[in-house]
Design an enzyme around this catalytic site. Structure first.
Site, PDB file in Angstrom:
ATOM      1  N   CYS A   1       0.940  -1.268   0.144  1.00 34.95           N
ATOM      2  CA  CYS A   1       0.034   0.015   0.009  1.00 34.95           C
ATOM      3  C   CYS A   1       0.934   1.241   0.031  1.00 34.95           C
ATOM      4  O   CYS A   1       1.934   1.267   0.606  1.00 34.95           O
ATOM      5  CB  CYS A   1      -0.947   0.177   1.058  1.00 34.95           C
ATOM      6  SG  CYS A   1      -2.277  -1.042   0.912  1.00 34.95           S
TER       7      CYS A   1
ATOM      8  N   VAL B   1       1.221   6.619  13.142  1.00 37.19           N
ATOM      9  CA  VAL B   1       1.967   5.556  12.894  1.00 37.19           C
ATOM     10  C   VAL B   1       2.666   5.592  11.630  1.00 37.19           C
ATOM     11  O   VAL B   1       3.931   5.209  11.478  1.00 37.19           O
ATOM     12  CB  VAL B   1       0.840   4.275  12.985  1.00 37.19           C
ATOM     13  CG1 VAL B   1       1.585   2.865  12.489  1.00 37.19           C
ATOM     14  CG2 VAL B   1       0.281   4.081  14.257  1.00 37.19           C
TER      15      VAL B   1
ATOM     16  N   ASP C   1      -5.399   1.651  10.527  1.00 36.62           N
ATOM     17  CA  ASP C   1      -6.015   1.287   9.411  1.00 36.62           C
ATOM     18  C   ASP C   1      -7.689   1.380   9.578  1.00 36.62           C
ATOM     19  O   ASP C   1      -8.307   1.076   8.395  1.00 36.62           O
ATOM     20  CB  ASP C   1      -6.014  -0.386   9.455  1.00 36.62           C
ATOM     21  CG  ASP C   1      -4.662  -0.895   8.928  1.00 36.62           C
ATOM     22  OD1 ASP C   1      -3.863   0.098   8.362  1.00 36.62           O
ATOM     23  OD2 ASP C   1      -4.286  -2.007   9.077  1.00 36.62           O
TER      24      ASP C   1
HETATM   25  C1  UD1 Z   1       0.771  -3.931   9.629  1.00 38.70           C
HETATM   26  C2  UD1 Z   1      -0.385  -4.224   9.093  1.00 38.70           C
HETATM   27  C3  UD1 Z   1      -0.972  -2.826   8.476  1.00 38.70           C
HETATM   28  C4  UD1 Z   1      -1.342  -1.753   9.727  1.00 38.70           C
HETATM   29  C5  UD1 Z   1       0.232  -1.740  10.424  1.00 38.70           C
HETATM   30  C6  UD1 Z   1       0.017  -0.875  11.484  1.00 38.70           C
HETATM   31  C7  UD1 Z   1       0.039  -6.614   8.052  1.00 38.70           C
HETATM   32  C8  UD1 Z   1      -0.112  -7.206   6.996  1.00 38.70           C
HETATM   33  N1  UD1 Z   1      -0.186  -5.146   8.002  1.00 38.70           N
HETATM   34  O1  UD1 Z   1       1.717  -3.385   8.809  1.00 38.70           O
HETATM   35  O2  UD1 Z   1      -2.143  -3.072   7.927  1.00 38.70           O
HETATM   36  O3  UD1 Z   1      -1.280  -0.727   9.054  1.00 38.70           O
HETATM   37  O4  UD1 Z   1       0.737  -3.099  10.765  1.00 38.70           O
HETATM   38  O5  UD1 Z   1      -0.947  -1.358  12.512  1.00 38.70           O
HETATM   39  O6  UD1 Z   1      -0.241  -6.999   9.291  1.00 38.70           O
HETATM   40  N2  UD1 Z   1       8.895   0.462  10.523  1.00 38.70           N
HETATM   41  C9  UD1 Z   1       9.971   0.802  10.467  1.00 38.70           C
HETATM   42  N3  UD1 Z   1      11.061  -0.125  10.152  1.00 38.70           N
HETATM   43  C10 UD1 Z   1      10.494  -1.448   9.986  1.00 38.70           C
HETATM   44  C11 UD1 Z   1       9.207  -1.833  10.103  1.00 38.70           C
HETATM   45  C12 UD1 Z   1       8.356  -0.693  10.308  1.00 38.70           C
HETATM   46  O7  UD1 Z   1      10.533   1.914  10.406  1.00 38.70           O
HETATM   47  O8  UD1 Z   1      11.428  -2.196   9.764  1.00 38.70           O
HETATM   48  C13 UD1 Z   1       7.699   1.576  10.739  1.00 38.70           C
HETATM   49  C14 UD1 Z   1       6.875   1.934   9.549  1.00 38.70           C
HETATM   50  O9  UD1 Z   1       7.394   2.560   8.503  1.00 38.70           O
HETATM   51  C15 UD1 Z   1       5.498   2.660  10.141  1.00 38.70           C
HETATM   52  C16 UD1 Z   1       5.409   1.799  11.596  1.00 38.70           C
HETATM   53  O10 UD1 Z   1       7.084   1.391  11.711  1.00 38.70           O
HETATM   54  O11 UD1 Z   1       5.854   3.794  10.444  1.00 38.70           O
HETATM   55  C17 UD1 Z   1       4.408   0.716  11.779  1.00 38.70           C
HETATM   56  O12 UD1 Z   1       4.820  -0.268  10.674  1.00 38.70           O
HETATM   57  P1  UD1 Z   1       4.387  -1.759  11.198  1.00 38.70           P
HETATM   58  O13 UD1 Z   1       3.948  -1.983  12.664  1.00 38.70           O
HETATM   59  O14 UD1 Z   1       5.660  -2.560  10.734  1.00 38.70           O
HETATM   60  O15 UD1 Z   1       3.352  -2.018  10.170  1.00 38.70           O
HETATM   61  P2  UD1 Z   1       3.285  -3.503   8.969  1.00 38.70           P
HETATM   62  O16 UD1 Z   1       3.599  -4.472   9.828  1.00 38.70           O
HETATM   63  O17 UD1 Z   1       4.192  -3.080   7.925  1.00 38.70           O
END
Ligand code: UD1
Length: 419
Positions: A117, A330, A308
């Site tokens: 997305c 987030v 979400d």
């Molecule tokens: C999951 C959900 C998504 C939801 C999100 C937050 C799934 C398949 N998707 O996405 O629908 O919107 O949780 O509730 O479960 N980040 C970093 N480094 C990383 C990983 C994440 O900086 O390695 C940051 C992201 O850019 C973002 C924040 O952490 O700003 C939250 O991301 P994350 O909780 O990891 O979301 P997803 O697991 O990608």
């Protein structure tokens, strides 16, 4: 690209059954890679993202077949490949979930920079860092990331942010590592608890899921199992907000009210009658009209208000007279739907993180675009109260996360068609 066409003005009446949770299904499907025998999953939603995960599993060698409409049988025994094709990674960020399980199973995993997305820059550093702590050595190539290890070792991992995906990837890999792992500042979402419960059916030992500290005792062997995915809390919230916006009275079946803290309270505060019938059913009854209010909402990791549901909540606030504020905490840039809603006459001022919404004004239809899955749902909700038809491009984006949304809204009396 197909379109959703929404002709507003109808109230929503009736009952809708909530499907299994996409965000629980995807990591659980990935975790099956580690099993020594077949796994039967119940309640898997029929979604484009699920189809991509099926193709990811098949690309590494698993045999996957639908046993019936929402029941998926995965046989991981033939898995022998460790490279996830770039086109699948580009289609869905959640393809990244297979890195932990592939490392645990084959000692290596290669992925490409993930897609998914369009909601701002989404790095994968926390995934890589967590797996590195478990003993994986990362090697970056031309847009690729190769992770290798002799044998994963349990570790003490502190996440600098409670990333849902990173917590899940680490939990999965750790359940096949040698020794104990502790994840501190872990994400606490219900999907994390669901993954932990699934891992336990395979013989893993996972403690503390749902709190900020998760402990995993690594196991040599994980067996096949049978498991039912939890209902999709975001889908439940979307139907609830659609009802509150369009007006009417809808029963949400197979919905776990406790999984959406924050939403029900906010809806009640604004005047929606939200009734918990029992542990799995809820009723949403919209008032005839909303009293003026001034709502301020910010998103946060669970148990905070779910990012979400933020776009759909913004669409709902357009119906409520008053000046409202939404702050997205987030993701860095997840307010692009404000611009699309403005095309429909919505009065919203927004930058990357904060939006001011002037609710209570009428909307008109327009040609708009689903920028991401939940933004698309927000446009459908706004379309339900627009005075002329709304045409939403990007049907495929909405279908990444909602099974038969148009048909199910039609079942509640809405005029929603697909092109
Ligand atoms: C999951 C959900 C998504 C939801 C999100 C937050 C799934 C398949 N998707 O996405 O629908 O919107 O949780 O509730 O479960 N980040 C970093 N480094 C990383 C990983 C994440 O900086 O390695 C940051 C992201 O850019 C973002 C924040 O952490 O700003 C939250 O991301 P994350 O909780 O990891 O979301 P997803 O697991 O990608």
């Amino acid at each position: 690209m197909g379109e959703f066409v929404v002709r507003g003005g109808n109230r929503l009446e009736g009952a809708v059954r909530i499907n299994g949770a996409k965000n629980a299904a995807l990591p659980i499907m990935a975790a099956t890679i580690m099993a020594h025998d077949p796994v039967l999953l119940h309640g898997i939603p029929r979604l484009r993202d699920v189809d991509v995960m099926i193709r990811v599993l098949q690309s590494v060698g698993a045999t996957v077949q639908w046993a019936s409409n929402h029941d998926l049988l995965i046989d991981p025994r033939p898995i022998q490949h460790y490279v996830v094709p770039s086109e699948l990674m580009q289609e869905m960020r959640a393809s990244l979930f297979v890195t932990g399980p592939l490392l645990a199973r084959l000692g290596q995993a290669q992925v490409f920079q993930p897609g998914g997305c369009n909601i701002g820059d989404r790095p994968i550093d926390l995934h890589v860092e967590g797996l590195r702590h478990l003993g994986a050595v990362p090697l970056e190539g031309d847009g690729t990331l190769l992770l290798q290890c002799q044998k994963l070792q349990g570790a003490d991992i502190h996440l600098s942010y409670p990333s849902v995906g990173a917590t899940e990837n680490i939990m999965m890999a750790a359940s096949r590592a040698i020794g104990d792992t502790r994840i501190r500042n872990a994400a606490m979402e219900p999907e994390i608890v669901d993954l932990a419960q699934f891992l336990e059916t395979m013989g893993a030992v996972v403690r503390g899921a749902g709190t900020s500290e998760i402990r995993i005792v690594g196991q040599e062997h994980l067996c096949g199992s049978e498991y039912t995915i939890i209902p999709d809390r975001i889908e439940a919230g979307t139907f609830a907000l659609a009802t509150a916006t369009a007006g009417g009275h809808v029963l949400l079946k197979n919905c776990l009210p406790d999984h959406v803290p924050g939403l029900w309270g906010r809806m009640r505060e604004i005047g929606v009658d939200v009734r918990e019938i029992d542990a799995e059913n809820m009723e949403i009854i919209a008032p005839e009209r909303y009293r003026p209010a001034s709502i301020s909402l910010h998103t946060n990791p669970y148990p905070g208000f779910a990012t979400d549901l933020q776009p759909q909540f913004m669409a709902f606030l357009l119906k409520v007279p008053g000046v409202h504020l939404i702050s997205e905490r987030v993701f860095e840039s997840r307010l692009g739907h404000a611009r699309e809603l403005r095309r429909m006459g919505a009065q919203i001022v927004a930058d990357q993180r904060v939006a001011m919404i002037y609710g209570g004004h009428s909307l008109h239809g327009a040609q708009v675009r689903a920028l991401d899955l939940r933004a698309g749902a927000a446009l459908v909700i706004a379309g339900l109260i627009a005075e002329t038809p709304t045409v939403i491009a990007g049907r495929e984006i909405i279908e990444r996360g909602y099974e038969n949304l148009a048909t199910r809204l039609q079942g509640l009396g809405a005029d929603v068609t697909l092109t």
